[in-house]
Write an enzyme that holds these catalytic residues in place. Structure first.
Site, PDB file in Angstrom:
ATOM      1  N   CYS A  76      -5.865  35.413 -16.468  1.00 37.86           N
ATOM      2  CA  CYS A  76      -6.692  36.375 -15.742  1.00 37.86           C
ATOM      3  C   CYS A  76      -5.837  36.938 -14.618  1.00 37.86           C
ATOM      4  O   CYS A  76      -5.253  36.174 -13.834  1.00 37.86           O
ATOM      5  CB  CYS A  76      -7.907  35.658 -15.166  1.00 37.86           C
ATOM      6  SG  CYS A  76      -8.880  36.670 -14.036  1.00 37.86           S
ATOM      7  N   CYS A 189      -5.510  43.625 -16.791  1.00 31.92           N
ATOM      8  CA  CYS A 189      -6.702  42.778 -16.879  1.00 31.92           C
ATOM      9  C   CYS A 189      -6.730  42.267 -18.309  1.00 31.92           C
ATOM     10  O   CYS A 189      -6.541  43.055 -19.254  1.00 31.92           O
ATOM     11  CB  CYS A 189      -7.959  43.584 -16.573  1.00 31.92           C
ATOM     12  SG  CYS A 189      -9.489  42.674 -16.893  1.00 31.92           S
ATOM     13  N   THR A 190      -6.954  40.960 -18.458  1.00 23.10           N
ATOM     14  CA  THR A 190      -6.865  40.392 -19.809  1.00 23.10           C
ATOM     15  C   THR A 190      -8.054  40.766 -20.701  1.00 23.10           C
ATOM     16  O   THR A 190      -8.036  40.500 -21.900  1.00 23.10           O
ATOM     17  CB  THR A 190      -6.725  38.862 -19.747  1.00 23.10           C
ATOM     18  OG1 THR A 190      -7.794  38.338 -18.934  1.00 23.10           O
ATOM     19  CG2 THR A 190      -5.385  38.467 -19.144  1.00 23.10           C
TER      20      THR A 190
HETATM   21  N1  DGL Z   1      -9.966  39.118 -17.145  1.00 25.89           N
HETATM   22  C1  DGL Z   1      -9.877  39.200 -15.743  1.00 25.89           C
HETATM   23  C2  DGL Z   1      -8.546  39.779 -15.269  1.00 25.89           C
HETATM   24  O1  DGL Z   1      -7.567  39.757 -15.982  1.00 25.89           O
HETATM   25  C3  DGL Z   1     -10.941  39.833 -14.925  1.00 25.89           C
HETATM   26  C4  DGL Z   1     -12.283  40.138 -15.328  1.00 25.89           C
HETATM   27  C5  DGL Z   1     -13.281  39.894 -14.216  1.00 25.89           C
HETATM   28  O2  DGL Z   1     -13.534  40.798 -13.385  1.00 25.89           O
HETATM   29  O3  DGL Z   1     -13.804  38.788 -14.192  1.00 25.89           O
HETATM   30  O4  DGL Z   1      -8.444  40.231 -14.149  1.00 25.89           O
END
Ligand code: DGL
Length: 271
Positions: A76, A189-190
């Site tokens: 993340c 963002c993943t």
């Molecule tokens: N998947 C997360 C990232 O890479 C973020 C998503 C979220 O806002 O929770 O930042």
């Protein structure tokens, strides 16, 4: 718990986004056992304060350490940008950590033909300026335009991708003036690899689109290799924990890993 080559790889995210990283790690390192944690009960992290992201993230790290993980992938960007240095300092003597930012930045820096890049990510990630700072260190010539795209992760987590709604939201963000002449777009963002197709269609081949899944599994393999911790036979089934088994978590995990994927509820805040 003693760590050895047969210990699992821990991977975590606020929700389903990190499954994009887990899927790549499992594909490239099929002999490894993966333990995944998605904090679906608290998602999105992108609009949370750094203090709360640190609290949640540290708890998840402790949970994965209690499962005997030999390496932990912070899958993340938001969590990586807030707690990576801290967890390395606090837990680094017990377990290795990989974040999703450095592998992507290093991959981008090697793209000699790219001089103008766009970056989209959560408010939390973009606010830290971490991509811009790290990228400029390696490539001072790189022009960077970053934009927080707070609707994307919750939209994806709710199952809206590759459809008319996601296309309209994506187009609204990508129309931003400073993205006009970019040669590469970075998905910081993943969750965003799940809309990579939509983004590529928007650019119709004029802009290369990159995300962490392109680079992280190699970094994990190298980190394990250096310490003699690569597994040569799978020790157990991959396990997927979530703080709330949402429809979207169930569906996305099954899409990636098949119908018999092992999903488990874990409320780690009451442990
Ligand atoms: N998947 C997360 C990232 O890479 C973020 C998503 C979220 O806002 O929770 O930042």
């Amino acid at each position: 718990m003693a760590i050895n080559a047969h210990s699992p790889i821990g991977i975590f995210d606020s929700g389903i986004g990190g499954l994009t990283i887990a899927s790549e790690v499992i594909r490239k390192l099929p002999e490894e056992e993966v333990i995944y944690f998605g904090d679906t009960a608290h998602m999105p992290y992108g609009d949370k304060s750094p203090a709360l992201v640190r609290y949640y993230g540290t708890k998840i790290v402790e949970f994965l350490i209690s499962k005997g993980c030999k390496i932990i992938v912070i899958a993340c960007n938001t969590i990586s940008s807030v707690i990576y240095d801290d967890v390395v300092e606090i837990f680094g003597s017990r377990v290795q950590f990989v974040n999703v930012i450095d592998p992507l930045v290093h991959g981008l820096a090697r793209l000699e033909d790219v001089h103008r890049t766009g970056i989209i990510g959560t408010q939390g990630t973009i606010k830290t300026g971490i991509y811009e700072r790290k990228l400029k260190e390696l490539r001072p010539d790189m022009e960077v335009c970053s934009l927080a795209t707070p609707l994307l992760a919750p939209m994806i987590e709710a199952g809206f991708f590759n459809n008319q709604i996601s296309k309209a939201v994506i187009e609204t963000y990508l129309k931003e003036d400073c993205f006009t002449d970019i040669e590469a777009m970075v998905l910081a963002c993943t969750h965003y690899p799940l809309i990579k197709k939509d983004i590529e269609e928007y650019y119709q081949g004029t802009v290369q689109v990159y995300d962490s899944t392109d680079f992280v599994s190699n970094v994990v393999r190298d980190a394990l290799n250096v310490k003699g911790l690569l597994n040569n036979r799978r020790s157990g089934p991959n396990k997927f924990f979530a703080s709330d088994i949402t429809e979207s978590f169930d569906k996305t995990a099954k899409n990636f890993f098949g119908e018999d994927v092992h999903l488990e509820y874990a409320n780690i805040w009451e442990l």
